[in-house]
Design an enzyme around this catalytic site. Structure first.
Site, PDB file in Angstrom:
ATOM      1  N   ASP A 136       0.880  -1.167   0.000  1.00  0.00           N
ATOM      2  CA  ASP A 136       0.000   0.000   0.000  1.00  0.00           C
ATOM      3  C   ASP A 136       0.915   1.214   0.000  1.00  0.00           C
ATOM      4  O   ASP A 136       1.635   1.464   0.978  1.00  0.00           O
ATOM      5  CB  ASP A 136      -0.884  -0.014   1.253  1.00  0.00           C
ATOM      6  CG  ASP A 136      -1.785   1.208   1.335  1.00  0.00           C
ATOM      7  OD1 ASP A 136      -1.677   2.112   0.479  1.00  0.00           O
ATOM      8  OD2 ASP A 136      -2.601   1.258   2.279  1.00  0.00           O
ATOM      9  N   ASN A 167       3.560   5.202 -11.057  1.00  0.00           N
ATOM     10  CA  ASN A 167       2.258   5.267 -11.727  1.00  0.00           C
ATOM     11  C   ASN A 167       1.070   5.151 -10.777  1.00  0.00           C
ATOM     12  O   ASN A 167       0.039   5.783 -10.995  1.00  0.00           O
ATOM     13  CB  ASN A 167       2.200   4.159 -12.787  1.00  0.00           C
ATOM     14  CG  ASN A 167       0.777   3.885 -13.226  1.00  0.00           C
ATOM     15  OD1 ASN A 167       0.181   4.645 -13.980  1.00  0.00           O
ATOM     16  ND2 ASN A 167       0.203   2.790 -12.725  1.00  0.00           N
ATOM     17  N   ALA A 181      -4.467  18.711  -6.976  1.00  0.00           N
ATOM     18  CA  ALA A 181      -3.334  19.294  -6.241  1.00  0.00           C
ATOM     19  C   ALA A 181      -2.189  18.292  -6.104  1.00  0.00           C
ATOM     20  O   ALA A 181      -1.011  18.651  -6.220  1.00  0.00           O
ATOM     21  CB  ALA A 181      -3.805  19.757  -4.867  1.00  0.00           C
ATOM     22  N   TYR A 215      -7.166  15.807  -5.568  1.00  0.00           N
ATOM     23  CA  TYR A 215      -6.502  14.952  -6.559  1.00  0.00           C
ATOM     24  C   TYR A 215      -5.661  15.826  -7.495  1.00  0.00           C
ATOM     25  O   TYR A 215      -4.477  15.548  -7.727  1.00  0.00           O
ATOM     26  CB  TYR A 215      -7.549  14.169  -7.363  1.00  0.00           C
ATOM     27  CG  TYR A 215      -6.970  13.401  -8.535  1.00  0.00           C
ATOM     28  CD1 TYR A 215      -6.378  12.163  -8.349  1.00  0.00           C
ATOM     29  CD2 TYR A 215      -7.000  13.929  -9.823  1.00  0.00           C
ATOM     30  CE1 TYR A 215      -5.828  11.455  -9.419  1.00  0.00           C
ATOM     31  CE2 TYR A 215      -6.460  13.237 -10.898  1.00  0.00           C
ATOM     32  CZ  TYR A 215      -5.884  12.002 -10.696  1.00  0.00           C
ATOM     33  OH  TYR A 215      -5.333  11.307 -11.752  1.00  0.00           O
TER      34      TYR A 215
HETATM   35  N1  LIG Z   1      -7.620   7.086 -15.603  1.00  0.00           N
HETATM   36  C1  LIG Z   1      -7.456   8.372 -15.852  1.00  0.00           C
HETATM   37  O1  LIG Z   1      -8.332   9.049 -16.432  1.00  0.00           O
HETATM   38  C2  LIG Z   1      -6.174   9.064 -15.450  1.00  0.00           C
HETATM   39  C3  LIG Z   1      -5.920  10.338 -15.977  1.00  0.00           C
HETATM   40  C4  LIG Z   1      -4.761  11.002 -15.616  1.00  0.00           C
HETATM   41  C5  LIG Z   1      -3.868  10.403 -14.750  1.00  0.00           C
HETATM   42  N2  LIG Z   1      -4.139   9.168 -14.242  1.00  0.00           N
HETATM   43  C6  LIG Z   1      -3.148   8.598 -13.310  1.00  0.00           C
HETATM   44  O2  LIG Z   1      -2.636   7.413 -13.870  1.00  0.00           O
HETATM   45  C7  LIG Z   1      -2.248   6.518 -12.821  1.00  0.00           C
HETATM   46  C8  LIG Z   1      -2.886   5.157 -13.074  1.00  0.00           C
HETATM   47  O3  LIG Z   1      -4.278   5.329 -13.174  1.00  0.00           O
HETATM   48  P1  LIG Z   1      -5.231   4.208 -13.798  1.00  0.00           P
HETATM   49  O4  LIG Z   1      -6.363   4.908 -14.424  1.00  0.00           O
HETATM   50  O5  LIG Z   1      -4.437   3.231 -14.574  1.00  0.00           O
HETATM   51  O6  LIG Z   1      -5.768   3.562 -12.432  1.00  0.00           O
HETATM   52  P2  LIG Z   1      -6.417   2.125 -12.124  1.00  0.00           P
HETATM   53  O7  LIG Z   1      -6.847   1.430 -13.350  1.00  0.00           O
HETATM   54  O8  LIG Z   1      -7.404   2.396 -11.048  1.00  0.00           O
HETATM   55  O9  LIG Z   1      -5.179   1.321 -11.496  1.00  0.00           O
HETATM   56  C9  LIG Z   1      -4.601   1.815 -10.314  1.00  0.00           C
HETATM   57  C10 LIG Z   1      -3.330   1.061 -10.004  1.00  0.00           C
HETATM   58  O10 LIG Z   1      -2.760   1.632  -8.810  1.00  0.00           O
HETATM   59  C11 LIG Z   1      -2.719   0.639  -7.788  1.00  0.00           C
HETATM   60  N3  LIG Z   1      -3.093   1.246  -6.513  1.00  0.00           N
HETATM   61  C12 LIG Z   1      -4.293   1.781  -6.164  1.00  0.00           C
HETATM   62  N4  LIG Z   1      -4.266   2.192  -4.887  1.00  0.00           N
HETATM   63  C13 LIG Z   1      -3.029   1.901  -4.410  1.00  0.00           C
HETATM   64  C14 LIG Z   1      -2.393   2.039  -3.151  1.00  0.00           C
HETATM   65  N5  LIG Z   1      -3.006   2.568  -2.098  1.00  0.00           N
HETATM   66  N6  LIG Z   1      -1.133   1.621  -3.038  1.00  0.00           N
HETATM   67  C15 LIG Z   1      -0.484   1.069  -4.076  1.00  0.00           C
HETATM   68  N7  LIG Z   1      -1.009   0.902  -5.298  1.00  0.00           N
HETATM   69  C16 LIG Z   1      -2.278   1.308  -5.452  1.00  0.00           C
HETATM   70  C17 LIG Z   1      -3.716  -0.444  -8.187  1.00  0.00           C
HETATM   71  O11 LIG Z   1      -3.336  -1.690  -7.607  1.00  0.00           O
HETATM   72  P3  LIG Z   1      -4.427  -2.900  -7.426  1.00  0.00           P
HETATM   73  O12 LIG Z   1      -4.694  -3.421  -8.823  1.00  0.00           O
HETATM   74  O13 LIG Z   1      -3.762  -3.892  -6.574  1.00  0.00           O
HETATM   75  O14 LIG Z   1      -5.634  -2.282  -6.828  1.00  0.00           O
HETATM   76  C18 LIG Z   1      -3.586  -0.415  -9.705  1.00  0.00           C
HETATM   77  O15 LIG Z   1      -2.467  -1.139 -10.128  1.00  0.00           O
HETATM   78  C19 LIG Z   1      -2.707   7.177 -11.513  1.00  0.00           C
HETATM   79  O16 LIG Z   1      -1.616   7.848 -10.920  1.00  0.00           O
HETATM   80  C20 LIG Z   1      -3.740   8.180 -11.980  1.00  0.00           C
HETATM   81  O17 LIG Z   1      -3.889   9.259 -11.088  1.00  0.00           O
HETATM   82  C21 LIG Z   1      -5.263   8.471 -14.587  1.00  0.00           C
END
Ligand SMILES: NC(=O)c1ccc[n+]([C@@H]2O[C@H](COP(=O)([O-])OP(=O)(O)OC[C@H]3O[C@@H](n4cnc5c(N)ncnc54)[C@H](OP(=O)(O)O)[C@@H]3O)[C@@H](O)[C@H]2O)c1
Length: 244
Positions: A61, A86, A152, A150
């Protein structure tokens, strides 16, 4: 295509979404992947199977400094070429009704987590290695929907990127960020189940579609490539023009 054979990448949040796509992309170029996940072991194993070559799974975590330090203790001595920060969470923090617990969780996971991971990873990262942070356009523009905290944390990720680029330049470690627009992943699937919200988001992406995880992975791969050898301290929008 350039080969990353002989290199090792630690990708946080590699089990799903953008992180999974980054793991697949870097592995495709030959990098050995250390795939970090939090709680979804099944997704991590599925991602490892999709990669189809040696992958090491690690769990923590990232909202907990103790768990981050335990993860690095478990990793033991190894050399890293790439660190991809990431993992992150996207939760609402409407003004007036946000609890201290939720505020703390967002700051701990999205900001303190990558800081601590990077601090722990630096002794393992080779001189000349690369760090790529996953930021967001939400750190650069106001986004409706009560997710200011978020945004921020993502603006803070851009600030860490610029500062680390200077701090780590003597070791020739390059530090950059990618800032995706809205990406279709588990993180946003509930949000986009409302067609009005989806259409509104689509209108803000001039190229006519939302960002795909693979769009982001391509830019991460570039930032890990020899072609990016003179790029550091930058945060690159991967957002189809949604922020110009
Ligand atoms: N989706 C969007 O629209 C978007 C846009 C801009 C930026 N982002 C950024 O891109 C990154 C990835 O986003 P995503 O959309 O791919 O998210 P996602 O599909 O929800 O996947 C999140 C990943 O982070 C892990 N995670 C979640 N909470 C965690 C914690 N407390 N400790 C350690 N790992 C944790 C999850 O692990 P588990 O599988 O084990 O839960 C999963 O591998 C993030 O930093 C997000 O802010 C996303």
């Amino acid at each position: 295509m350039e080969t990353l054979e002989g290199t090792t990448a630690l990708v946080t949040g590699g089990s799903r979404g953008i992180g999974r796509a980054v793991c697949l992309r870097l592995a495709n170029d030959g990098a050995k992947i250390i795939l970090h996940y939090h709680s979804n072991r099944a997704a991590a194993e599925e991602a490892a199977a999709a990669i189809g070559r040696e992958v090491r799974l690690v769990r923590a975590d990232l909202g907990s400094i103790d768990e981050i330090e335990a993860m690095f203790g478990e990793l033991g001595p190894l050399k890293l070429d790439f660190l991809i920060n990431n993992a992150g969470i996207w939760k609402g923090t409407p003004m007036g009704s946000t609890t201290a617990a939720v505020a703390g969780q967002i700051i701990d996971t999205n900001l303190k987590g990558p800081f601590w991971v990077t601090q722990c990873a630096l002794p393992l990262l080779k001189d000349g290695g690369r760090i790529v942070n996953v930021s967001s356009v939400a750190g650069r523009i106001g986004v409706a929907g009560g997710r200011s905290l978020y945004g921020a944390t993502k603006a803070a990720i851009d600030a860490l990127t610029r500062n680390w680029a200077l701090e780590l330049a003597p070791r020739k470690i390059l530090v950059n960020a990618v800032a995706p627009g809205y990406v279709t992943t588990d993180m946003t699937s509930d949000y986009f189940s409302d067609p009005a919200i989806f259409e509104n988001a689509l209108r803000r992406h001039p190229l006519g579609r939302l960002t795909a995880p693979e769009d982001v992975a391509e830019v991460v791969a570039f930032l890990c490539s020899e072609g990016a050898r003179y790029v550091t301290g930058q945060s690159i929008n991967v957002s189809g023009g949604s922020v110009i």
